[in-house]
Enzyme design. Sequence first.
Site, PDB file in Angstrom:
ATOM      1  N   ASP A   5      43.340  45.790  61.907  1.00  0.00           N
ATOM      2  CA  ASP A   5      43.417  46.590  60.675  1.00  0.00           C
ATOM      3  C   ASP A   5      42.478  47.789  60.781  1.00  0.00           C
ATOM      4  O   ASP A   5      41.661  48.043  59.892  1.00  0.00           O
ATOM      5  CB  ASP A   5      43.051  45.713  59.475  1.00  0.00           C
ATOM      6  CG  ASP A   5      43.621  46.228  58.163  1.00  0.00           C
ATOM      7  OD1 ASP A   5      44.538  47.062  58.203  1.00  0.00           O
ATOM      8  OD2 ASP A   5      43.142  45.804  57.095  1.00  0.00           O
ATOM      9  N   VAL A  63      30.194  48.591  46.105  1.00  0.00           N
ATOM     10  CA  VAL A  63      30.148  49.828  46.896  1.00  0.00           C
ATOM     11  C   VAL A  63      31.513  50.148  47.499  1.00  0.00           C
ATOM     12  O   VAL A  63      31.749  51.261  47.972  1.00  0.00           O
ATOM     13  CB  VAL A  63      29.085  49.733  48.010  1.00  0.00           C
ATOM     14  CG1 VAL A  63      27.694  49.604  47.413  1.00  0.00           C
ATOM     15  CG2 VAL A  63      29.364  48.559  48.948  1.00  0.00           C
ATOM     16  N   ALA A 121      38.724  46.891  47.795  1.00  0.00           N
ATOM     17  CA  ALA A 121      40.014  46.997  48.464  1.00  0.00           C
ATOM     18  C   ALA A 121      41.006  46.027  47.835  1.00  0.00           C
ATOM     19  O   ALA A 121      40.753  45.465  46.774  1.00  0.00           O
ATOM     20  CB  ALA A 121      39.842  46.731  49.960  1.00  0.00           C
ATOM     21  N   ALA A 179      39.401  42.102  48.439  1.00  0.00           N
ATOM     22  CA  ALA A 179      38.010  41.777  48.111  1.00  0.00           C
ATOM     23  C   ALA A 179      37.241  43.045  47.788  1.00  0.00           C
ATOM     24  O   ALA A 179      37.739  44.158  47.955  1.00  0.00           O
ATOM     25  CB  ALA A 179      37.359  41.058  49.294  1.00  0.00           C
ATOM     26  N   GLN A 180      36.019  42.865  47.303  1.00  0.00           N
ATOM     27  CA  GLN A 180      35.108  44.001  47.115  1.00  0.00           C
ATOM     28  C   GLN A 180      33.767  43.660  47.750  1.00  0.00           C
ATOM     29  O   GLN A 180      33.443  42.504  48.006  1.00  0.00           O
ATOM     30  CB  GLN A 180      34.946  44.353  45.644  1.00  0.00           C
ATOM     31  CG  GLN A 180      34.219  43.348  44.786  1.00  0.00           C
ATOM     32  CD  GLN A 180      34.236  43.755  43.311  1.00  0.00           C
ATOM     33  OE1 GLN A 180      35.177  44.375  42.821  1.00  0.00           O
ATOM     34  NE2 GLN A 180      33.184  43.405  42.583  1.00  0.00           N
ATOM     35  N   VAL A 181      32.991  44.721  48.013  1.00  0.00           N
ATOM     36  CA  VAL A 181      31.737  44.570  48.753  1.00  0.00           C
ATOM     37  C   VAL A 181      30.579  45.085  47.910  1.00  0.00           C
ATOM     38  O   VAL A 181      30.683  46.130  47.253  1.00  0.00           O
ATOM     39  CB  VAL A 181      31.800  45.340  50.091  1.00  0.00           C
ATOM     40  CG1 VAL A 181      30.468  45.229  50.843  1.00  0.00           C
ATOM     41  CG2 VAL A 181      32.940  44.810  50.951  1.00  0.00           C
ATOM     42  N   LYS A 213      30.640  40.318  50.683  1.00  0.00           N
ATOM     43  CA  LYS A 213      32.068  40.483  50.426  1.00  0.00           C
ATOM     44  C   LYS A 213      32.555  39.305  49.589  1.00  0.00           C
ATOM     45  O   LYS A 213      32.309  38.142  49.932  1.00  0.00           O
ATOM     46  CB  LYS A 213      32.842  40.548  51.748  1.00  0.00           C
ATOM     47  CG  LYS A 213      34.327  40.804  51.598  1.00  0.00           C
ATOM     48  CD  LYS A 213      34.962  40.992  52.980  1.00  0.00           C
ATOM     49  CE  LYS A 213      36.438  41.331  52.880  1.00  0.00           C
ATOM     50  NZ  LYS A 213      37.031  41.573  54.209  1.00  0.00           N
TER      51      LYS A 213
END
Length: 508
Positions: free
Chosen positions: A290, A132, A135, A138-140, A155
Amino acid sequence: MRGPHNIWRLIRTGATFERTGAMRVALEAMEAPPRLRLVARIMGWPFKWLGYKGDPNLPPVTRAITALGPSYIKFGQIMSTRPDVVGQELANQLRMLQDRLPPFDQAVAKSVLAEELGHPVDEIFSEFSEPVAAASIAQVHAARLAETGEKVAVKILRPGIEKAFQRDIDAFHFAAEMIERLSPASRRLRPTDVIKHFEGIVVGELDLRLEAASASQFGANTEKDEKFRVPLPVWSLSSRRVLVMDWAEGLPMGDAEALKAAGYDVTEIGTRVLQLFLSHALRDGYFHGDMHQGNLKVAPNGDVIAFDFGIMGQIDEYTRHVYAEILMGFIQRDYRRVAEVHFEAGYVPKDQDVTQFALALRAVGEPIFGMNAKQISMARLLAYLFEVTERFGMATRTELILLQRTMVVVEGVARSLNPAINMWETAKPVVESYIRENVGPKAALRNLGRTARVLGRFGPQLPDMLTTVLENATQPPEPAPEPQLVRGVHVAGGVALVLGGMVLGLLI
């Protein structure tokens, strides 16, 4: 491994920007001086053929940054929040770097999950979606726990991300060391310390167990903050490369038009984001490091939801006092007090003139008052502020780098929602509240109480400690070191200086 081989990485960076057309676009967007533009283009053009091609479907700067890798993507994420520095068009292009990068294969994600958690994915989750968000690190995925049916966010670190970051950081270290050797004037900015600071942040971000701990701590600190929410980790399903957290639904902070269409007051949300950040930094000394649009959402009930706790900042109590007094001095336009605080904290060398420093700060601060954000050129303001720090010999404070950077990012988020926001007026109630509670008589009484407790703890040892101090004070001084050693150091320094001059001469 650091060394001259890193020159290749740096050359390829410039070549990639030239090949993709990003060099011209970036220099124009940042209003670089004509001479700098000419030098950059002349130096980059001969190596153009060495650059990465990147995705031709992307805009030039985004194409170059994504081709170069995760460290450059991190930099692009920061600049995407500063349309007043890079221009609105370029900021919009860079915003896709926040959470819309190409994902890695779902089969790989499931393989990592099974390896890290020790069970097949189907045993842990009854549902497991396609990515979904993706970045730089990582990805989620959205998922549902098989045991409880609860919806969660999963994640997963990108494969090989650790090696990719280490390669870039080594090149950055090499560049920083060369800059310090060839330009002694740059040493006050401590570029090698800045890179070490950045490296420490990245190393922490690559261990998702630390992110889980950060989310837990941040959630505990902010649980009483109105209209602010932190998704908490599921500890039993989190590891070094996998993090499972509560699912939180909401609209992305970066889509101001969607927020307006949904009926949200974007001006109020922008003000709240800025005040929340200041409250966390001053009140707790622990803040989200961040806070760009990709890590913020607005819940259906209007709550601001924060995500991605890989970068968190900490500042001690004394530094928070200094920071608050500096902010309050600017708010009250008391530049003399701002200058005195810089000297008291040791941020400016004692041999400088406090009156002259106060005048320089007035030249920085006064243009801001009575003007909205659209009238202020932040690029010119930052350029002048840099000149001031150079003129007065201020060294880079590595402990404040993340605080300063995040302040810039959060201000950019607030301005994306309300371009006319007045940073100083927005900050005033938070800073005033902190000073009332922590710099006045109540704080003095609290500090006395803490001092008494410390003295009480060491009470039985105080007589012996005092005796030792007095005995040392009455001992004859140690003989001075041999003069030959001092001369040797001077000669070594002279040799280094001569060698540095020779290298610089060859380069010129």
